[in-house]
Design an enzyme around this catalytic site. Structure first.
Site, PDB file in Angstrom:
ATOM      1  N   ASP A  84      10.166   5.643   2.690  1.00  0.00           N
ATOM      2  CA  ASP A  84       8.788   6.015   2.319  1.00  0.00           C
ATOM      3  C   ASP A  84       8.667   7.498   1.956  1.00  0.00           C
ATOM      4  O   ASP A  84       8.858   8.364   2.812  1.00  0.00           O
ATOM      5  CB  ASP A  84       7.824   5.709   3.469  1.00  0.00           C
ATOM      6  CG  ASP A  84       7.911   4.269   3.968  1.00  0.00           C
ATOM      7  OD1 ASP A  84       9.034   3.745   4.107  1.00  0.00           O
ATOM      8  OD2 ASP A  84       6.848   3.675   4.237  1.00  0.00           O
ATOM      9  N   GLU A 122       4.914   4.167  -1.202  1.00  0.00           N
ATOM     10  CA  GLU A 122       3.574   3.794  -0.717  1.00  0.00           C
ATOM     11  C   GLU A 122       2.781   4.950  -0.114  1.00  0.00           C
ATOM     12  O   GLU A 122       1.569   4.834   0.040  1.00  0.00           O
ATOM     13  CB  GLU A 122       3.656   2.645   0.304  1.00  0.00           C
ATOM     14  CG  GLU A 122       4.236   3.067   1.637  1.00  0.00           C
ATOM     15  CD  GLU A 122       3.758   2.198   2.804  1.00  0.00           C
ATOM     16  OE1 GLU A 122       3.009   1.250   2.585  1.00  0.00           O
ATOM     17  OE2 GLU A 122       4.147   2.500   3.937  1.00  0.00           O
ATOM     18  N   ASN A 123       3.465   6.061   0.246  1.00  0.00           N
ATOM     19  CA  ASN A 123       2.766   7.203   0.860  1.00  0.00           C
ATOM     20  C   ASN A 123       2.846   8.471   0.010  1.00  0.00           C
ATOM     21  O   ASN A 123       2.605   9.576   0.494  1.00  0.00           O
ATOM     22  CB  ASN A 123       3.354   7.508   2.247  1.00  0.00           C
ATOM     23  CG  ASN A 123       3.392   6.307   3.156  1.00  0.00           C
ATOM     24  OD1 ASN A 123       4.458   5.801   3.487  1.00  0.00           O
ATOM     25  ND2 ASN A 123       2.213   5.830   3.557  1.00  0.00           N
ATOM     26  N   ASN A 156       2.141  -1.758   2.789  1.00  0.00           N
ATOM     27  CA  ASN A 156       0.735  -1.968   3.156  1.00  0.00           C
ATOM     28  C   ASN A 156      -0.206  -0.919   2.551  1.00  0.00           C
ATOM     29  O   ASN A 156      -1.400  -1.174   2.431  1.00  0.00           O
ATOM     30  CB  ASN A 156       0.593  -1.987   4.687  1.00  0.00           C
ATOM     31  CG  ASN A 156       1.210  -0.772   5.346  1.00  0.00           C
ATOM     32  OD1 ASN A 156       2.402  -0.490   5.158  1.00  0.00           O
ATOM     33  ND2 ASN A 156       0.429  -0.045   6.107  1.00  0.00           N
ATOM     34  N   HIS A 157       0.308   0.248   2.177  1.00  0.00           N
ATOM     35  CA  HIS A 157      -0.555   1.283   1.574  1.00  0.00           C
ATOM     36  C   HIS A 157      -0.668   1.172   0.060  1.00  0.00           C
ATOM     37  O   HIS A 157      -1.199   2.083  -0.580  1.00  0.00           O
ATOM     38  CB  HIS A 157      -0.043   2.679   1.945  1.00  0.00           C
ATOM     39  CG  HIS A 157      -0.274   3.035   3.383  1.00  0.00           C
ATOM     40  ND1 HIS A 157      -1.531   3.294   3.888  1.00  0.00           N
ATOM     41  CD2 HIS A 157       0.583   3.154   4.426  1.00  0.00           C
ATOM     42  CE1 HIS A 157      -1.429   3.572   5.182  1.00  0.00           C
ATOM     43  NE2 HIS A 157      -0.160   3.491   5.537  1.00  0.00           N
ATOM     44  N   HIS A 189       9.452  -4.373   4.139  1.00  0.00           N
ATOM     45  CA  HIS A 189       8.516  -3.380   4.639  1.00  0.00           C
ATOM     46  C   HIS A 189       7.848  -3.907   5.895  1.00  0.00           C
ATOM     47  O   HIS A 189       7.007  -4.804   5.833  1.00  0.00           O
ATOM     48  CB  HIS A 189       7.474  -3.093   3.548  1.00  0.00           C
ATOM     49  CG  HIS A 189       6.693  -1.849   3.815  1.00  0.00           C
ATOM     50  ND1 HIS A 189       7.176  -0.604   3.526  1.00  0.00           N
ATOM     51  CD2 HIS A 189       5.469  -1.654   4.365  1.00  0.00           C
ATOM     52  CE1 HIS A 189       6.281   0.306   3.866  1.00  0.00           C
ATOM     53  NE2 HIS A 189       5.238  -0.310   4.384  1.00  0.00           N
ATOM     54  N   HIS A 233       8.755   1.437   6.257  1.00  0.00           N
ATOM     55  CA  HIS A 233       7.453   1.407   6.922  1.00  0.00           C
ATOM     56  C   HIS A 233       7.401   2.164   8.251  1.00  0.00           C
ATOM     57  O   HIS A 233       6.384   2.783   8.542  1.00  0.00           O
ATOM     58  CB  HIS A 233       6.920  -0.012   7.151  1.00  0.00           C
ATOM     59  CG  HIS A 233       5.615  -0.074   7.903  1.00  0.00           C
ATOM     60  ND1 HIS A 233       4.415   0.290   7.328  1.00  0.00           N
ATOM     61  CD2 HIS A 233       5.324  -0.434   9.189  1.00  0.00           C
ATOM     62  CE1 HIS A 233       3.434   0.130   8.223  1.00  0.00           C
ATOM     63  NE2 HIS A 233       3.954  -0.295   9.351  1.00  0.00           N
ATOM     64  N   HIS A 261       8.944   4.811   9.149  1.00  0.00           N
ATOM     65  CA  HIS A 261       9.087   6.248   8.886  1.00  0.00           C
ATOM     66  C   HIS A 261      10.102   6.917   9.809  1.00  0.00           C
ATOM     67  O   HIS A 261      10.155   8.148   9.881  1.00  0.00           O
ATOM     68  CB  HIS A 261       7.748   6.987   8.952  1.00  0.00           C
ATOM     69  CG  HIS A 261       6.802   6.632   7.836  1.00  0.00           C
ATOM     70  ND1 HIS A 261       5.753   7.429   7.445  1.00  0.00           N
ATOM     71  CD2 HIS A 261       6.760   5.558   7.007  1.00  0.00           C
ATOM     72  CE1 HIS A 261       5.097   6.878   6.447  1.00  0.00           C
ATOM     73  NE2 HIS A 261       5.689   5.715   6.171  1.00  0.00           N
TER      74      HIS A 261
HETATM   75 FE   LIG Z   1       5.002   4.145   4.878  1.00  0.00          FE
HETATM   76 FE   LIG Z   2       3.905   0.955   5.390  1.00  0.00          FE
END
Ligand SMILES: [Fe+2]
Ligand SMILES: [Fe+2]
Length: 275
Positions: A8, A39-40, A67-68, A152, A177, A179
């Site tokens: 990520d 995603e981040n 999810n983001h 993820h 996910h 991190h």
């Molecule tokens: Fe993430």
């Molecule tokens: Fe995530």
């Protein structure tokens, strides 16, 4: 084939780590294909079209998400115009974008990238195992030279289960996910490279990439506080490098990579033998 998967990418410092390391790693490791979870990328929350282009310019071939994915709502309208970004595979039918695609390397070789999302301690969505099963049936190794699965998810157990589910049928299963990178890089018994979580490309003087003071207070006070903001110190680029056999699509080696920032550094042994 040599494939780099970056965890990520967290905010500006994460993007800087991609820009400062990945183009050079691509040359030094003789990488054929680079995947990064984006995603981040936008301050911790989602990714924009512009930031996708920033990562592509830094020699990322494909962006995965999680999810983001929709935190920057503009992506809902732009994702169908960009074949290089994937959204989670097992979202409801009719969701914009796709969660799996075959990419051509330009030399005749092809790579299938899958971006399933887990369910334990996460939103209730369609079964990731069934979704992966149908993609593997549609594009088995042999039809494509490599298969990359970015799973993820939160729970280590669900991610390990996906590793064994795909063992011998995918080149690699790497989690994203959490991190935080895990220390379990291995080649599973039937030839699939595996690591439960890649870790993030972000500042580790933080709470999973968010500025630590606000994040810590949220746990202490159990009340919403100030808005979380991405930490902006130097990032550690967290990734895995996998070398596959083009004839079988299975893994020959997997090496964790941690470069820059605060985490203990891990430089792949591959670097000594790069083309
Ligand atoms: Fe993430
Ligand atoms: Fe995530």
């Amino acid at each position: 084939m040599r494939i780099l998967v970056c965890g990520d990418v967290m905010g500006r410092s994460g993007r800087e780590s991609i820009k400062s390391h990945v183009p050079r790693l691509r040359r030094e490791l003789g990488l054929d294909f680079v995947v990064a979870n984006g995603e981040n990328a936008a301050g911790g929350f989602g990714i924009t079209d512009k930031l996708c282009r920033e990562l592509y310019a830094a020699s990322v071939d494909v962006i995965t998400t999680g999810n983001h994915v929709w935190d920057q709502r503009e992506l809902i309208g732009t994702i169908n115009g960009d074949p290089r970004i994937l959204r989670p595979l097992n979202l409801p039918a009719g969701t914009p974008g796709v969660g799996a695609r075959v990419f051509s390397l330009g030399d005749g070789r092809r790579v299938l990238v899958l971006n399933p999302m887990a369910r334990l301690f996460m939103d209730a969505i369609d079964c990731p195992f069934a979704a992966v099963e149908s993609e593997l049936a549609a594009h088995p190794l042999g039809d494509v030279q490599a298969i990359v699965i970015d799973f993820h998810g939160e729970a280590t157990s669900e991610k390990m289960a996906m590793g064994h589910f795909a063992d011998g049928r995918a080149s690699m299963v790497v989690g994203t996910h959490s991190h935080v990178p895990t220390a379990d890089a291995q080649i599973l018994p039937n030839g699939t490279a595996y690591q439960t979580d890649c870790g993030m490309c972000g500042d580790y003087d933080s709470v999973i990439g968010m500025q630590k003071a606000v994040a810590v207070q949220r746990f202490i006070k159990k009340m919403p506080g100030e808005r979380l903001q991405a930490a902006d110190g130097e990032a550690t680029l967290c990734a895995v490098v996998v070398e596959t056999d083009d004839a079988t699509g299975l893994a020959r080696r997997i090496e964790p990579l941690r470069m820059g920032g605060r985490l203990t550094q891990a430089v792949p042994r591959l670097m000594a033998t790069a083309n």
